[in-house]
Write an enzyme that holds these catalytic residues in place. Structure first.
Site, PDB file in Angstrom:
ATOM      1  N   LYS A  53       0.849  -1.199   0.000  1.00  0.00           N
ATOM      2  CA  LYS A  53       0.000   0.000   0.000  1.00  0.00           C
ATOM      3  C   LYS A  53       0.881   1.245   0.000  1.00  0.00           C
ATOM      4  CE  LYS A  53      -2.837   2.565   3.357  1.00  0.00           C
ATOM      5  NZ  LYS A  53      -3.378   2.533   4.742  1.00  0.00           N
TER       6      LYS A  53
ATOM      7  N   ASP B 265      -2.495  10.570   3.787  1.00  0.00           N
ATOM      8  CA  ASP B 265      -3.898  10.205   3.962  1.00  0.00           C
ATOM      9  C   ASP B 265      -4.581  11.162   4.933  1.00  0.00           C
ATOM     10  OD1 ASP B 265      -6.333   8.934   4.123  1.00  0.00           O
ATOM     11  OD2 ASP B 265      -5.623   7.348   5.464  1.00  0.00           O
TER      12      ASP B 265
ATOM     13  N   LYS C 161     -10.002  12.888   8.589  1.00  0.00           N
ATOM     14  CA  LYS C 161      -9.446  12.602   9.904  1.00  0.00           C
ATOM     15  C   LYS C 161      -9.367  13.884  10.727  1.00  0.00           C
ATOM     16  CE  LYS C 161      -6.154   9.131   8.084  1.00  0.00           C
ATOM     17  NZ  LYS C 161      -6.567   7.908   8.794  1.00  0.00           N
TER      18      LYS C 161
ATOM     19  N   ASP D  48       2.040   6.322   5.637  1.00  0.00           N
ATOM     20  CA  ASP D  48       1.026   5.410   5.114  1.00  0.00           C
ATOM     21  C   ASP D  48       1.465   4.732   3.819  1.00  0.00           C
ATOM     22  OD1 ASP D  48      -1.339   4.269   5.869  1.00  0.00           O
ATOM     23  OD2 ASP D  48      -2.623   5.691   4.818  1.00  0.00           O
TER      24      ASP D  48
ATOM     25  N   GLU E 256      -9.329   3.524   2.687  1.00  0.00           N
ATOM     26  CA  GLU E 256      -8.884   3.554   1.297  1.00  0.00           C
ATOM     27  C   GLU E 256      -7.805   2.531   0.980  1.00  0.00           C
ATOM     28  OE1 GLU E 256      -5.454   4.983   3.128  1.00  0.00           O
ATOM     29  OE2 GLU E 256      -7.537   5.474   3.580  1.00  0.00           O
TER      30      GLU E 256
ATOM     31  N   ARG F 210      -7.334  -0.636   1.734  1.00  0.00           N
ATOM     32  CA  ARG F 210      -7.812  -1.953   1.277  1.00  0.00           C
ATOM     33  C   ARG F 210      -8.317  -1.895  -0.164  1.00  0.00           C
ATOM     34  NH1 ARG F 210     -11.928  -1.965   6.157  1.00  0.00           N
ATOM     35  NH2 ARG F 210     -10.106  -0.830   6.929  1.00  0.00           N
TER      36      ARG F 210
END
Length: 522
Positions: free
Chosen positions: A273, A278, A285, A296, A357, A359
């Site tokens: 990933k 993010d 968030k 991330d 996001e 996954r």
């Protein structure tokens, strides 16, 4: 875009094997388990020490003490440290010495270490490995355009040992286990530097160029596919496109492959990933949850550096490196809660949370690799769920569809010292992501978050493929110095992936080494 130079390809530290010290300060490792009166190191040093309390102080547990020496001795001082294991000994000495250099602003950035007389070549390799990793510092302080973000306080390490540098290097190249300890330092340090690189620098364009440099470096040894922007839609990678389309930085997908075993068509797939930042998208968030989202991309960075190490070492395995790169941002074309999007595999997904996001992009990356190659086993790495930090601390959470995968991983972690913990994936978790409008939902509304995320990913694993999902959200970075780790990126996963994929070869060497050690003790 701000210019930034990552770690250079040249060695960050020069290690020499010598028979005597080349500078005034000497560090000495001392093992309490060795018979004090028979230990040749201690006996030799006692002659020089003015203090008669040497053995008493060491046995009392003092980790370091500076002793004045006789005027005619070539050493100005000796620092004694209790020893535990070669890897940690190296790490502890590096931290102790580099801190000394940093706090006292010592101009001489080299140290000499007198190793125990019974150190084997493997012990020396472990010591050097630990030392080099602990000697790393990550910082942006006073950074100038084009300058490097990392630093190495100690530039020269002189190992005082009876084993010559030539003999050491010859043996290192003959055995895989030694070769890993010697050669994996650089990819681990590159990973440590890459993961915490901030998103105003390491955006998707930066990462695309980083990958293209790897392709250029290894030429015809690897094959590559790179799909960017709206071309993702034409390739069927709609989930990757949806997550990344809200940012001004174009999303892209990269697939690299290497065939080191011409006699086999079966591949390992390393999937990662790569969310360069993010903010949560429209399911935004809060500020505190956003602060560390530069990491991330940790999963994609890990598999990328692992793949590079596989190619560089010429390992006899076939590997696919499948990574998806996006910035999950807010813009005029951001994907929305309630959107229904068709995946590369064909399954439809209803978006219940745009902050789930990772996954989504992994689903397409996993499916593409399995569609284009004969994947035997797939290992996916991602900083996927925040809840894993509360559940496991400094363990990496592992989900798998084969018990044998985790059983082998347990053997690997004894060697690499990277800690893993198995987590459940059962029908109760699969029920949480079943959709009423689409085939599946991308969120379980916060219930059993880590297992529900793994259940989502499992939907994109073909039946015959062995699969593991490593949730590295709690181990990709650290906020303190601990063992071989220094504050910043940890480099977690590279060693374990390499050992895991080549276990058949490495395990034989480890058995032989264990037998040799037992023979020496008898």
């Amino acid at each position: 875009m701000q210019k930034h130079t990552l770690m250079e390809s040249t060695p960050h530290i020069e290690i020499k094997h010598t028979t005597q010290a080349t500078n005034k300060g000497v560090y000495v490792l001392y093992y309490p388990s060795i018979n004090e009166s028979a230990d040749p190191i201690v006996k030799a040093l006692q002659f020089y020490f003015k203090s008669k309390e040497l053995i008493k102080d060491i046995n009392s547990g003092k980790s370091a003490k500076i002793y004045a020496l006789n005027d005619d001795d070539p050493f100005e001082y000796v620092i004694i440290q209790n020893a535990t294991s070669p890897r940690l000994d190296g790490a502890n000495l590096a931290r102790k010495a580099s801190n000394k250099i940093a706090t006292q602003k010592v101009e001489e950035n080299s140290i000499s270490v007198l190793l125990p007389h019974n150190y084997t070549i493997h012990d020396i390799a472990e010591f050097s490995f630990g030392f080099q990793l602990a000697n790393y510092r990550w910082t942006y302080q006073s950074i100038k355009e084009g300058s490097k973000s990392s630093s190495f306080p100690i530039h020269y390490l002189n190992l005082i040992t009876s084993i010559s540098q030539e003999d050491y290097l010859n043996q290192v190249e003959q055995k895989w286990n030694l070769k890993y300890l010697h050669h994996l330092v650089k990819p681990i340090l590159r990973l440590r530097e890459l993961v915490p690189t901030r998103p105003n620098i390491a955006n998707t364009e930066f990462m695309k160029n980083y990958i293209l440099d790897i392709v250029k470096e290894y030429g015809d040894k690897i094959t590559s596919t790179l799909i960017e922007g709206d071309d993702l839609l034409g390739a069927g990678l709609r989930l990757i496109h949806a997550v990344g389309r809200g940012s001004i930085h174009k999303p892209f997908y990269s697939c690299l492959s290497y065939k080191g075993n011409a006699d086999s068509d079966k591949y390992y797939a390393l999937v990662g990933k790569g969310v360069v930042f993010d903010c949560g998208g429209l399911s935004i968030k809060n500020t505190s949850s956003m602060e560390q989202m530069y990491d991330d991309k940790g999963g994609a960075c890990t598999v990328l550096e692992t793949f590079r190490a596989v190619v560089q070492l010429g390992l006899p395995i076939n590997v696919v490196c499948s990574t998806a790169w996006v910035e999950n941002s807010i813009g005029p074309d951001s994907y929305r809660v309630s959107d229904v999007i068709q995946s590369y595999k064909g399954l439809t997904v209803e978006i219940l949370n745009t902050d789930a996001e990772g996954r989504l992009i992994l689903a397409d990356a996993m499916s593409y690799a399995q569609d284009k190659f004969a994947i035997y086993e797939m290992i996916e790495l991602s900083t996927l769920t925040g809840i894993i930090k509360n559940a496991l601390g400094r363990y990496c959470g592992v989900f798998t569809n084969r018990k044998g995968c985790y059983s082998l991983l347990q053997k690997v972690e004894k060697i690499t010292k990277e800690s893993f913990w198995p987590l459940p994936l059962e029908d109760q978790h699969r029920e949480l992501i079943k959709g009423s409008v689409a085939d599946i939902n991308n969120s379980s509304s916060g219930r059993v978050g880590a297992s529900a995320a793994a259940a989502f990913l499992e939907c994109f694993v073909e039946k015959k493929v062995r699969w593991m999902h490593w949730d590295i959200a709690n181990v990709a970075v650290t906020d303190k110095n601990d063992g071989i780790y220094t504050k910043g990126g940890t480099g977690f996963g590279v060693m374990s992936l390499i050992y895991y994929m080549t276990w058949d070869v490495v395990s034989k060497e480890l058995k032989e080494q264990k037998q040799e050690n037992e023979d020496d003790d008898n």
